[in-house]
Design a protein around this motif. Sequence first.
Motif, PDB file in Angstrom:
ATOM      1  N   ILE A   1       7.997  18.851  -9.890  1.00 20.86           N
ATOM      2  CA  ILE A   1       8.716  17.858 -10.690  1.00 20.86           C
ATOM      3  C   ILE A   1       9.935  17.347  -9.929  1.00 20.86           C
ATOM      4  O   ILE A   1      10.250  16.148  -9.947  1.00 20.86           O
ATOM      5  N   LEU A   2      10.629  18.255  -9.239  1.00 22.98           N
ATOM      6  CA  LEU A   2      11.787  17.858  -8.436  1.00 22.98           C
ATOM      7  C   LEU A   2      11.356  16.902  -7.321  1.00 22.98           C
ATOM      8  O   LEU A   2      12.038  15.909  -7.036  1.00 22.98           O
ATOM      9  N   LEU A   3      10.215  17.185  -6.700  1.00 24.94           N
ATOM     10  CA  LEU A   3       9.688  16.294  -5.669  1.00 24.94           C
ATOM     11  C   LEU A   3       9.335  14.936  -6.270  1.00 24.94           C
ATOM     12  O   LEU A   3       9.580  13.891  -5.655  1.00 24.94           O
ATOM     13  N   ALA A   4       8.787  14.928  -7.477  1.00 25.24           N
ATOM     14  CA  ALA A   4       8.456  13.666  -8.147  1.00 25.24           C
ATOM     15  C   ALA A   4       9.710  12.829  -8.386  1.00 25.24           C
ATOM     16  O   ALA A   4       9.705  11.610  -8.209  1.00 25.24           O
ATOM     17  N   ALA A   5      10.802  13.485  -8.790  1.00 25.09           N
ATOM     18  CA  ALA A   5      12.057  12.772  -9.022  1.00 25.09           C
ATOM     19  C   ALA A   5      12.577  12.147  -7.732  1.00 25.09           C
ATOM     20  O   ALA A   5      13.051  11.006  -7.721  1.00 25.09           O
ATOM     21  N   LEU A   6      12.492  12.912  -6.631  1.00 26.11           N
ATOM     22  CA  LEU A   6      12.924  12.381  -5.337  1.00 26.11           C
ATOM     23  C   LEU A   6      12.039  11.209  -4.908  1.00 26.11           C
ATOM     24  O   LEU A   6      12.531  10.187  -4.407  1.00 26.11           O
ATOM     25  N   LEU A   7      10.730  11.350  -5.107  1.00 24.30           N
ATOM     26  CA  LEU A   7       9.799  10.273  -4.753  1.00 24.30           C
ATOM     27  C   LEU A   7      10.037   9.024  -5.600  1.00 24.30           C
ATOM     28  O   LEU A   7       9.854   7.907  -5.125  1.00 24.30           O
TER      29      LEU A   7
ATOM     30  N   LEU B   1       0.831  -1.211   0.000  1.00 21.11           N
ATOM     31  CA  LEU B   1       0.000   0.000   0.000  1.00 21.11           C
ATOM     32  C   LEU B   1       0.865   1.261   0.000  1.00 21.11           C
ATOM     33  O   LEU B   1       0.511   2.263  -0.633  1.00 21.11           O
ATOM     34  N   LEU B   2       2.001   1.211   0.689  1.00 22.02           N
ATOM     35  CA  LEU B   2       2.932   2.346   0.676  1.00 22.02           C
ATOM     36  C   LEU B   2       3.461   2.572  -0.734  1.00 22.02           C
ATOM     37  O   LEU B   2       3.589   3.725  -1.182  1.00 22.02           O
ATOM     38  N   MET B   3       3.772   1.491  -1.454  1.00 21.06           N
ATOM     39  CA  MET B   3       4.208   1.616  -2.842  1.00 21.06           C
ATOM     40  C   MET B   3       3.134   2.296  -3.688  1.00 21.06           C
ATOM     41  O   MET B   3       3.430   3.139  -4.537  1.00 21.06           O
ATOM     42  N   GLY B   4       1.872   1.914  -3.452  1.00 22.36           N
ATOM     43  CA  GLY B   4       0.775   2.532  -4.184  1.00 22.36           C
ATOM     44  C   GLY B   4       0.620   4.010  -3.863  1.00 22.36           C
ATOM     45  O   GLY B   4       0.379   4.830  -4.760  1.00 22.36           O
ATOM     46  N   ALA B   5       0.774   4.358  -2.585  1.00 20.18           N
ATOM     47  CA  ALA B   5       0.668   5.760  -2.179  1.00 20.18           C
ATOM     48  C   ALA B   5       1.787   6.598  -2.796  1.00 20.18           C
ATOM     49  O   ALA B   5       1.562   7.738  -3.233  1.00 20.18           O
ATOM     50  N   LEU B   6       2.999   6.052  -2.836  1.00 20.75           N
ATOM     51  CA  LEU B   6       4.123   6.754  -3.460  1.00 20.75           C
ATOM     52  C   LEU B   6       3.871   6.972  -4.946  1.00 20.75           C
ATOM     53  O   LEU B   6       4.153   8.051  -5.489  1.00 20.75           O
ATOM     54  N   LEU B   7       3.322   5.957  -5.598  1.00 18.07           N
ATOM     55  CA  LEU B   7       3.035   6.085  -7.028  1.00 18.07           C
ATOM     56  C   LEU B   7       1.989   7.161  -7.283  1.00 18.07           C
ATOM     57  O   LEU B   7       2.111   7.956  -8.227  1.00 18.07           O
ATOM     58  N   LEU B   8       0.964   7.210  -6.438  1.00 13.25           N
ATOM     59  CA  LEU B   8      -0.052   8.261  -6.560  1.00 13.25           C
ATOM     60  C   LEU B   8       0.586   9.637  -6.419  1.00 13.25           C
ATOM     61  O   LEU B   8       0.320  10.549  -7.219  1.00 13.25           O
ATOM     62  N   ALA B   9       1.444   9.800  -5.415  1.00 10.76           N
ATOM     63  CA  ALA B   9       2.104  11.086  -5.194  1.00 10.76           C
ATOM     64  C   ALA B   9       2.976  11.471  -6.380  1.00 10.76           C
ATOM     65  O   ALA B   9       3.015  12.642  -6.794  1.00 10.76           O
ATOM     66  N   ILE B  10       3.685  10.492  -6.962  1.00  9.94           N
ATOM     67  CA  ILE B  10       4.554  10.767  -8.109  1.00  9.94           C
ATOM     68  C   ILE B  10       3.740  11.270  -9.295  1.00  9.94           C
ATOM     69  O   ILE B  10       4.071  12.283  -9.923  1.00  9.94           O
ATOM     70  N   PHE B  11       2.645  10.574  -9.602  1.00  6.00           N
ATOM     71  CA  PHE B  11       1.835  10.961 -10.751  1.00  6.00           C
ATOM     72  C   PHE B  11       1.179  12.321 -10.541  1.00  6.00           C
ATOM     73  O   PHE B  11       1.061  13.110 -11.485  1.00  6.00           O
TER      74      PHE B  11
ATOM     75  N   ALA C   1      10.967  20.138 -16.992  1.00  5.37           N
ATOM     76  CA  ALA C   1      10.364  18.927 -16.441  1.00  5.37           C
ATOM     77  C   ALA C   1      11.175  17.694 -16.813  1.00  5.37           C
ATOM     78  O   ALA C   1      11.457  16.828 -15.964  1.00  5.37           O
ATOM     79  N   ALA C   2      11.581  17.597 -18.080  1.00 10.05           N
ATOM     80  CA  ALA C   2      12.347  16.431 -18.524  1.00 10.05           C
ATOM     81  C   ALA C   2      13.668  16.322 -17.782  1.00 10.05           C
ATOM     82  O   ALA C   2      14.092  15.237 -17.371  1.00 10.05           O
ATOM     83  N   PHE C   3      14.336  17.449 -17.592  1.00  9.22           N
ATOM     84  CA  PHE C   3      15.617  17.417 -16.891  1.00  9.22           C
ATOM     85  C   PHE C   3      15.436  17.068 -15.422  1.00  9.22           C
ATOM     86  O   PHE C   3      16.145  16.225 -14.870  1.00  9.22           O
ATOM     87  N   LEU C   4      14.472  17.691 -14.761  1.00 11.43           N
ATOM     88  CA  LEU C   4      14.281  17.476 -13.334  1.00 11.43           C
ATOM     89  C   LEU C   4      13.826  16.054 -13.028  1.00 11.43           C
ATOM     90  O   LEU C   4      14.264  15.461 -12.035  1.00 11.43           O
ATOM     91  N   VAL C   5      12.963  15.470 -13.874  1.00 10.22           N
ATOM     92  CA  VAL C   5      12.552  14.082 -13.667  1.00 10.22           C
ATOM     93  C   VAL C   5      13.744  13.154 -13.780  1.00 10.22           C
ATOM     94  O   VAL C   5      13.881  12.174 -13.035  1.00 10.22           O
ATOM     95  N   SER C   6      14.661  13.455 -14.704  1.00  8.74           N
ATOM     96  CA  SER C   6      15.838  12.606 -14.881  1.00  8.74           C
ATOM     97  C   SER C   6      16.765  12.648 -13.678  1.00  8.74           C
ATOM     98  O   SER C   6      17.639  11.785 -13.537  1.00  8.74           O
TER      99      SER C   6
END
Length: 307
Positions: free
Chosen positions: A153-159, A73-83, A98-103
């Motif tokens: 986007i930076l937060l998504a990369a960290l997540l 469930l934690l994996m699912g919650a992280l995926l939701l936050a990323i998207f 966005a492309a650079f920061l996600v990378s």
Amino acid sequence: MSFRPNRLMHLADWLLLVVAFVWGTSYGVVKHALAFYPVLGLLALRFALAFVLLSPALRSLRGVSRKTLGGALLMGALLLAIFLCEAFGLAFTRASNAAFLVSLCVVFTPMVEWALLRRKPVRVEWVAVAISLAGAWLLTGGLHALNGGDALILLAALLRGFSVCVTKRVMHDGALDPLAVTAVQAGCVASGSAVLALIFAPAQWQPLPSLAAHFSFWGCVLWLVLGATLFAFFVQNYAVRRSSPTRVALLMGSEPAFGALFACVWLGERLDAAAWIGGALIVAASLLATVQFKRADAATLAEAANA
């Protein structure tokens, strides 16, 4: 002595590169789909369909401990936050940012792995990270002034880095079926997107486009469900059990290069020489990680044979 585990790891490497290609194409596909349907509605639709298709796999969760189920469930919650971070971040920033920061997930993952899993990345991994980062910089044109969208986007990369490491920990003992975990993740994203839309953005709920009049939209949805969700997340959950998070991140780091190539072929976009060099560097970093680990695997097998 059996070479099967080694062969499975190499198969996982190639499958991860296929996933990187699929996710690279998904940017253009999502961009097209969003012209017909809003963000939260599209996320809910995509992952609800994936959950329905995978629901039979949930039977394998019977008898699983609460701790293990909580990890899924934690994996699912992280995926939701990323998207959510990626989807709303793209609305407020440049595509190149966005492309650079996600990378940067490639940079964050070794650090998260070191802190969370107590595995210090080896020298060649840091070299591959640096090459991948330089490639992403050239491919996307560098980083421009930061804004709120960039922060998301930076937060998504960290997540993403945290997500790969959490997946490694949860899937390590083999108690969970990768298909069942993918179903749990899909259910979390679908339900989370639906609840957020109902509470904070009711306008996101709109009548679905008709199949006859919007065949291209439903073609995009089909690709996102079958390729970018069912196949991609199953492979990631399968592969991370047999590899390190840093290695997975490096292989997945080729995603921007595949995305740029797809944009040229399908969307008619043009890349300059620097962008092509950047894409080549990203692919080279992924290959460096794969070749280096193959050598390490061969050395390990040789030592076992001589023991």
